[in-house]
Design an enzyme around this catalytic site. Structure first.
Site, PDB file in Angstrom:
ATOM      1  N   SER A 137      -5.178 -40.671  52.734  1.00  0.00           N
ATOM      2  CA  SER A 137      -4.382 -40.660  51.507  1.00  0.00           C
ATOM      3  C   SER A 137      -3.648 -41.983  51.337  1.00  0.00           C
ATOM      4  O   SER A 137      -3.330 -42.652  52.325  1.00  0.00           O
ATOM      5  CB  SER A 137      -3.350 -39.534  51.562  1.00  0.00           C
ATOM      6  OG  SER A 137      -2.425 -39.667  50.502  1.00  0.00           O
ATOM      7  N   TYR A 150       3.991 -36.261  55.998  1.00  0.00           N
ATOM      8  CA  TYR A 150       2.590 -36.246  55.568  1.00  0.00           C
ATOM      9  C   TYR A 150       2.014 -37.657  55.617  1.00  0.00           C
ATOM     10  O   TYR A 150       0.923 -37.894  56.146  1.00  0.00           O
ATOM     11  CB  TYR A 150       2.542 -35.675  54.150  1.00  0.00           C
ATOM     12  CG  TYR A 150       1.182 -35.665  53.475  1.00  0.00           C
ATOM     13  CD1 TYR A 150       0.203 -34.762  53.853  1.00  0.00           C
ATOM     14  CD2 TYR A 150       0.903 -36.553  52.423  1.00  0.00           C
ATOM     15  CE1 TYR A 150      -1.027 -34.733  53.211  1.00  0.00           C
ATOM     16  CE2 TYR A 150      -0.326 -36.528  51.770  1.00  0.00           C
ATOM     17  CZ  TYR A 150      -1.285 -35.624  52.171  1.00  0.00           C
ATOM     18  OH  TYR A 150      -2.487 -35.593  51.534  1.00  0.00           O
TER      19      TYR A 150
END
Lengths: 245, 440
Positions: A137, A150
């Site tokens: 990501s 995250y």
């Protein structure tokens, strides 16, 4: 005209399913791996009816790394291509306050995917061919207050993929790192996403298909993200730490 | 969110959810006043519930196909376009298709859609083997002609008001090529056109385009277009190599709403004259692709926006065969006198139809689009009255503006439909804005 098979890890996700459809369309057999794999039976029928390819379901728990070697051995055939879309965002507030939550996010986005891709890498190295695709990501490019747990897990994963690529390139094995920005999925449902920056799962799948066929290394899903992240990376830390992003 | 049908009228700020599991759908049904929504191709408010619209887009899987019988089992949110993309290359085509391929299978059931072959093959319902319907009590019921035939019969054409269709088993038809042999026959007026229809019963597909501004002896001047699935031997040598693959045409997108003056009477007159002239030139049989033949307007994505921001309505009625001559004539006269023009005017002969609540009946159906303006709304009420006078009825999938009393007068089957609903769904788990407007 058999093309070999593509293993999708985390096949229940919208991105995983879109990737399965993209490769099935191109004539690859598909191995769908997820928890409670049997509940993907309708999805398997759909892929088979649409594309006349073979689709198999495989029970897979990314967090149970003990089981990963046996999982790979039990596959009907060692796949030609593996795409790992396993991931879990959690809620940053909980991740910041509760180690159990944070640990689940770190393990889901880094430990689990790294474990299974590591094992598959060894098998691929032995065979001397294959492509590994890891969906990481843009959140891993720089830690931000809004989702750094995250982001940190994804950063670790991105570094792992880059190292794996470096190790395997001499063995005719490519590793593709995918850095999506916003994608319109179950995971982001209910979030207010800027339309111009948000991709559909099918776009992600198309981009991955092209990246695999062309042997690319790192891809962003919408090219604007390459620019955005370039800017975000060069902001000096003294300034960055005071920004709300 | 703001919801509208294909006609962009009415626009309603409604609550929409798109569940991903059966359990989630059942939860929504329990809230009451639920209506399923497919791809939003009904023209008006058929698939809108102010408080509880259920978008079925995630139920989009093809579950099984039997190449011996042509039976396809699909979830209701599957697009017809997807079915064609998947099965035409294998030699199968929908047994019945409406004028757009961007409808869902669930929507095709709810409206019991018809195509250019209705006179020969009937409506979509005839090709359905069974349905799985989520009913008001939250159960999934398998129904067919043998099993719970009441639910089966009322659901086909029931506009989503008997339950939410989850799965559909229906038959595709085998075809040899992706091409249609098309023939265009000019008709000098409406009597002539109907005589041609009556003499062409053997044609697989037939439809007429009417110049609805023609008057007097020319009233109903039209072009009748028939079609047959081409055999491999009909194709050029090049096309014979891949008979089931027709070249893709480029899609044109209408990016925004055209200002409504574009569509004044003058423009329509020119358009009509041109189309008629082109048709006359092409009266020899020609080969056209399936996409061109069945879905000419799908080639212009978003064509509904050319009517401007106010949106448009479609009037579609059917007049029983014994009254059709007089009835269609009276409708065309009213339209021609009003001179409001109509972008599309389509006439088609329907064949026999035995169904509980579906639109088609043996006779002639007339369909026309009108931009939403006060005079046009008035004209459409006038057309409603003429339809009722000649014993006709209306297509709910097209309706966006009828009144409850008009509908009641046109629909002797209404009381029975309501009785069935009262028995199966006493607490109105299902309802739509159209159902409320029409007291359905």
């Amino acid at each position: 005209m058999k093309k070999g098979s593509v293993l999708i890890l985390g096949a229940r996700s919208d991105i995983g399913m879109a990737i399965a459809h993209r490769f099935a369309q191109a004539g690859y057999d598909i191995q769908l791996a997820a928890r409670q794999a049997s509940s993907l039976d309708d999805a398997r029928s759909d892929l088979q009816v649409r594309n006349s390819v073979m689709v198999t379901l495989h029970e897979f728990d990314a967090l149970n790394s003990q089981s990963h070697e046996a999982f790979v051995t039990a596959l009907p055939a060692l796949p030609l291509i593996v795409v790992c879309t396993v991931g879990f965002m959690g809620v940053q507030k909980e991740n910041a306050g509760n180690m159990a939550s944070a640990s689940l996010v770190m393990r889901s986005n880094f430990e689990g995917p790294a474990s299974i891709l590591g094992i598959l890498a060894n098998h691929f190295e032995h065979r001397g061919s294959g492509t590994l695709v890891g969906v990481s990501s843009v959140a891993g490019e720089r830690g931000r207050a809004s989702n750094y747990v995250y982001g940190a897990a994804k950063a670790g994963y991105t570094a792992f993929l880059s190292g794996l690529r470096n190790r395997l390139s001499r063995h005719n094995i490519n590793v593709v790192t995918v850095l999506p920005g916003f994608v319109d999925t179950k995971m982001t449902a209910g979030m207010q996403l800027p339309k111009l920056l948000t991709a559909q799962p099918a776009h992600v799948a198309d981009a991955i298909f092209v990246a695999v066929t062309q042997g690319k290394n790192t891809i962003y899903i919408k090219s604007i993200w390459r620019l955005i992240m370039a800017v975000i990376r060069i902001i000096p830390e003294t300034l960055f730490k005071r920004m709300t992003l | 969110m703001k919801l509208a049908g294909w006609g962009q009228y009415p626009i309603i700020d409604a609550t929409v959810v798109a569940p991903r599991s059966l359990e989630a759908v059942i939860k929504r049904i329990q809230l009451g006043n639920a209506i399923p929504r497919g791809n939003g191709r009904a023209y008006g408010d058929s698939a809108i519930s102010l408080s509880n619209t259920i978008d079925m887009k995630h139920f989009n899987k093809l579950l099984a196909f039997d190449a011996d019988t042509g039976q396809l089992v699909a979830e209701s949110g599957v697009l017809l376009a997807d079915v064609i993309d998947t099965f035409l290359p294998k030699g199968w085509f929908p047994s019945v298709t409406p004028g757009t391929k961007f409808v869902t299978i669930g929507g095709m059931v709810a409206a019991d859609v018809h195509g250019k072959n209705h006179h020969k093959h009937g409506s979509f319902g005839r090709f359905i083997d069974w349905l799985d319907v989520i009913t008001a009590d939250g159960d999934v019921k398998r129904c067919s002609r043998e099993q719970d035939s009441e639910l089966f019969d009322w659901t086909i054409g029931g506009m989503g008001l008997t339950g939410i269709v989850l799965k559909v088993a229906f038959r595709l038809a085998p075809v040899s090529t992706a091409w249609i042999k098309q023939k265009t026959i000019p008709a000098k007026n409406i009597e002539h056109a109907m005589a041609i229809f009556e003499s062409m019963e053997q044609a697989t597909y037939s439809v007429a385009w009417i110049d609805c501004l023609s008057k007097g002896n020319d009233l109903g001047r039209s072009l009748i277009m028939t079609g047959e699935h081409a055999e491999t031997t009909d194709l050029s040598e090049a096309a014979q190599k891949t008979p089931l693959r027709a070249p893709n045409k480029k899609k044109i997108t209408v990016p925004f709403n055209f200002p409504s003056f574009i569509l004044n009477g003058f423009t329509v007159k020119v358009f009509n004259a041109l189309y008629y002239w082109i048709g006359k030139q092409r009266s020899k049989p020609s080969l056209v692709t399936w996409d061109h033949y069945f879905y000419p307007l799908d080639g212009i994505l978003g064509w509904n926006k050319i009517y401007g921001r106010r949106g448009f309505a479609q009037f579609q009625c059917v007049i029983p065969l014994d009254q059709a001559g007089k009835g269609i004539n009276a409708l065309l006269q009213a339209i021609s006198q009003a001179s409001t023009g109509s972008f599309l005017a389509v006439l088609k002969r329907f064949g026999d139809q035995n169904s509980r609540f579906s639109f088609p009946m043996k006779g002639y159906t007339l369909a026309l689009d009108f931009p939403i303006t006060a005079p046009n709304l008035k004209l459409m009420s006038q057309l409603d009255n003429i339809t009722i006078q000649y014993g006709g009825r209306f297509y709910l999938a097209k309706d966006s503006r009828m009144t409850a009393s008009t509908f009641k007068q046109s629909e002797p089957r209404l009381a029975q439909f309501k009785a069935f609903q009262l028995q199966r769904d006493p607490n109105k788990a299902f309802s739509s804005e159209q159902a409320i407007r029409l007291d359905l």
